[in-house]
Design a protein around this motif. Structure first.
Motif, short mmCIF file in Angstrom:
data_model
loop_
_atom_site.label_atom_id
_atom_site.label_comp_id
_atom_site.label_asym_id
_atom_site.label_seq_id
_atom_site.Cartn_x
_atom_site.Cartn_y
_atom_site.Cartn_z
N GLY A 192 5.01 -0.96 -5.52
CA GLY A 192 5.18 -0.83 -4.08
C GLY A 192 3.94 -1.27 -3.32
O GLY A 192 2.82 -0.93 -3.70
N ARG A 193 4.17 -2.03 -2.22
CA ARG A 193 3.06 -2.51 -1.40
C ARG A 193 3.39 -2.34 0.08
O ARG A 193 4.56 -2.26 0.46
CB ARG A 193 2.78 -4.00 -1.66
CG ARG A 193 2.68 -4.39 -3.09
CD ARG A 193 2.18 -5.82 -3.30
NE ARG A 193 2.83 -6.81 -2.47
CZ ARG A 193 3.99 -7.42 -2.77
NH1 ARG A 193 4.63 -7.08 -3.87
NH2 ARG A 193 4.50 -8.34 -1.98
N THR A 194 2.36 -2.30 0.88
CA THR A 194 2.52 -2.40 2.33
C THR A 194 2.32 -3.87 2.72
O THR A 194 1.93 -4.69 1.89
CB THR A 194 1.51 -1.50 3.06
OG1 THR A 194 0.21 -1.66 2.48
CG2 THR A 194 1.91 -0.04 2.95
N ILE A 195 2.54 -4.20 3.99
CA ILE A 195 2.53 -5.61 4.38
C ILE A 195 1.15 -6.26 4.30
O ILE A 195 1.05 -7.49 4.33
CB ILE A 195 3.13 -5.82 5.78
CG1 ILE A 195 2.26 -5.16 6.86
CG2 ILE A 195 4.56 -5.31 5.85
CD1 ILE A 195 2.68 -5.51 8.28
N ASP A 196 0.11 -5.45 4.20
CA ASP A 196 -1.24 -6.00 4.02
C ASP A 196 -1.54 -6.30 2.56
O ASP A 196 -2.66 -6.70 2.21
CB ASP A 196 -2.30 -5.09 4.61
CG ASP A 196 -2.31 -3.70 3.97
OD1 ASP A 196 -1.52 -3.46 3.04
OD2 ASP A 196 -3.11 -2.86 4.41
N GLY A 197 -0.54 -6.10 1.69
CA GLY A 197 -0.70 -6.40 0.27
C GLY A 197 -1.25 -5.26 -0.56
O GLY A 197 -1.39 -5.39 -1.77
N LYS A 198 -1.56 -4.13 0.07
CA LYS A 198 -2.15 -3.00 -0.66
C LYS A 198 -1.08 -2.30 -1.50
O LYS A 198 -0.04 -1.88 -0.98
CB LYS A 198 -2.79 -2.02 0.31
CG LYS A 198 -3.50 -0.86 -0.38
CD LYS A 198 -4.20 0.04 0.63
CE LYS A 198 -4.92 1.18 -0.07
NZ LYS A 198 -5.60 2.08 0.89
N GLY A 220 -1.19 6.60 0.63
CA GLY A 220 -1.42 5.17 0.74
C GLY A 220 -0.49 4.44 1.68
O GLY A 220 -0.53 3.21 1.78
N ILE A 221 0.38 5.17 2.39
CA ILE A 221 1.39 4.55 3.25
C ILE A 221 1.28 5.13 4.66
O ILE A 221 1.69 6.27 4.88
CB ILE A 221 2.81 4.78 2.72
CG1 ILE A 221 2.91 4.41 1.24
CG2 ILE A 221 3.82 3.98 3.53
CD1 ILE A 221 4.23 4.81 0.59
N PRO A 222 0.77 4.39 5.62
CA PRO A 222 0.74 4.89 7.00
C PRO A 222 2.15 5.06 7.55
O PRO A 222 3.08 4.33 7.16
CB PRO A 222 0.00 3.78 7.76
CG PRO A 222 -0.71 2.99 6.71
CD PRO A 222 0.15 3.08 5.48
N GLY A 223 2.35 6.03 8.42
CA GLY A 223 3.63 6.19 9.08
C GLY A 223 4.03 4.91 9.80
O GLY A 223 3.20 4.24 10.38
N GLY A 224 5.32 4.58 9.74
CA GLY A 224 5.81 3.37 10.40
C GLY A 224 5.72 2.12 9.56
O GLY A 224 5.94 1.01 10.06
#
Length: 301
Positions: free
Chosen positions: A231-237, A289-293
């Motif tokens: 799993g990643r966020t849109i910044d690649g983290k 590791g996952i900001p809201g939104g």
């Protein structure tokens, strides 16, 4: 004469000690214990003085986005580090231009007489990037989100008083928080238009990386699914992964909605990259590791 000299020395010593104590007491009355910044009482008094003298100033309202999660996940010592890291980042870029104050657990007011709100916002952008860097380099709180939101405004004495301008800056800060959500929505919209990206129901999208047999089984809501994922966020983290370890085994009904929508369409042996809007992930609530939104990106096999 000897007696008078001794009395004079004692008097001077006492005066110096009283002056030192007065300085310490004054500092205690003006400063925040944890950060050493000015406190709410001082910064409000300072703005009242500027208002009385009609001196121009710019104001920023700053709110730490991940403090509650850090406290809940790692404890209050980690929370203190989080606060102090944010302060170090702001001081680095703002100490020569503004007075910084901590007015609550995760809230700050910054007042400048020398730069306008646009310049103040630019320095806060640099501070925010520095805050993120400090968090990454610490290596201790990998799941925390080192980020703050802010709103900046120039004082206009024809329109506002001090209380009103603080309230407006607070509102602008919340608008800044929404920019993260908006950025994630825009990213998903752009991704949906890329070649090879397909739509599922309710705004979930996917790209096929590898196909299993078309005759392979598809999971139902009562089934246990076994899969590897990242799993990643849109910044690649990367915020979570099973790669390099045991695969996930879980009942379908226990998954987030975005996963359920995608997995119901997958066959055993399929490997997809899945793009899930925040509403079908964790919504406005921050997770490790996952900001809201956050729009979520999962590679699932």
């Amino acid at each position: 004469l000897s007696y008078m000299a001794e009395f004079s020395n004692a008097f001077n010593s006492m005066t110096e000690e009283l002056a030192s104590r007065h300085t310490k007491l004054q500092k205690m009355a003006e400063r925040d214990d944890l950060t050493g910044l000015y406190n709410r009482k001082y910064i409000m008094w300072y703005m009242d003085v500027l208002e009385e003298e009609k001196k121009p100033f710019s104001l920023a309202f700053v709110d730490l986005d991940g403090l509650k999660f850090t406290n809940d996940t790692y404890g209050h010592e980690a929370g203190d580090f989080y606060i102090q890291a944010s302060v170090a980042a702001m001081i680095k870029y703002l100490q020569n231009y503004a007075r910084l104050s901590r007015i609550g657990g995760d809230e700050f007011l910054i007042v400048s007489e020398t730069i306008d709100s646009v310049q103040l916002a630019g320095l806060l952008e640099k501070s925010r990037e520095e805050f993120r860097r400090i968090g990454e380099e610490s290596g201790e709180f990998e799941q925390s989100f080192f980020h703050f939101s802010f709103g900046c405004i120039d004082m206009d004495y024809d329109k506002y008083n001090v209380a009103e301008v603080v309230q407006i800056a607070d509102g602008l800060m919340y608008e800044n928080k929404q920019e993260y959500y908006k950025k994630n929505v825009e990213w998903l919209e752009a991704k949906s238009k890329e070649e090879g990206v397909n739509a599922l129901e309710r705004g979930v999208f996917y790209k096929v990386l590898q196909s299993g047999p078309a005759s392979g089984k598809q999971p139902g809501m009562t089934n246990v699914v076994v899969c590897h994922y990242r799993g990643r966020t849109i910044d690649g983290k990367c915020f979570d992964t099973s790669l390099g370890g045991c695969p996930l085994a879980i009942r379908m009904r226990e998954l987030i909605e975005g996963w359920i929508i995608a997995l119901k369409q997958m066959h055993v042996g399929d490997k997809w990259e899945i793009y899930i809007p925040s509403e079908l992930g964790y919504g406005k609530i921050s997770q490790p590791g996952i900001p809201g939104g956050s729009t979520l990106i999962f590679e699932v096999e």
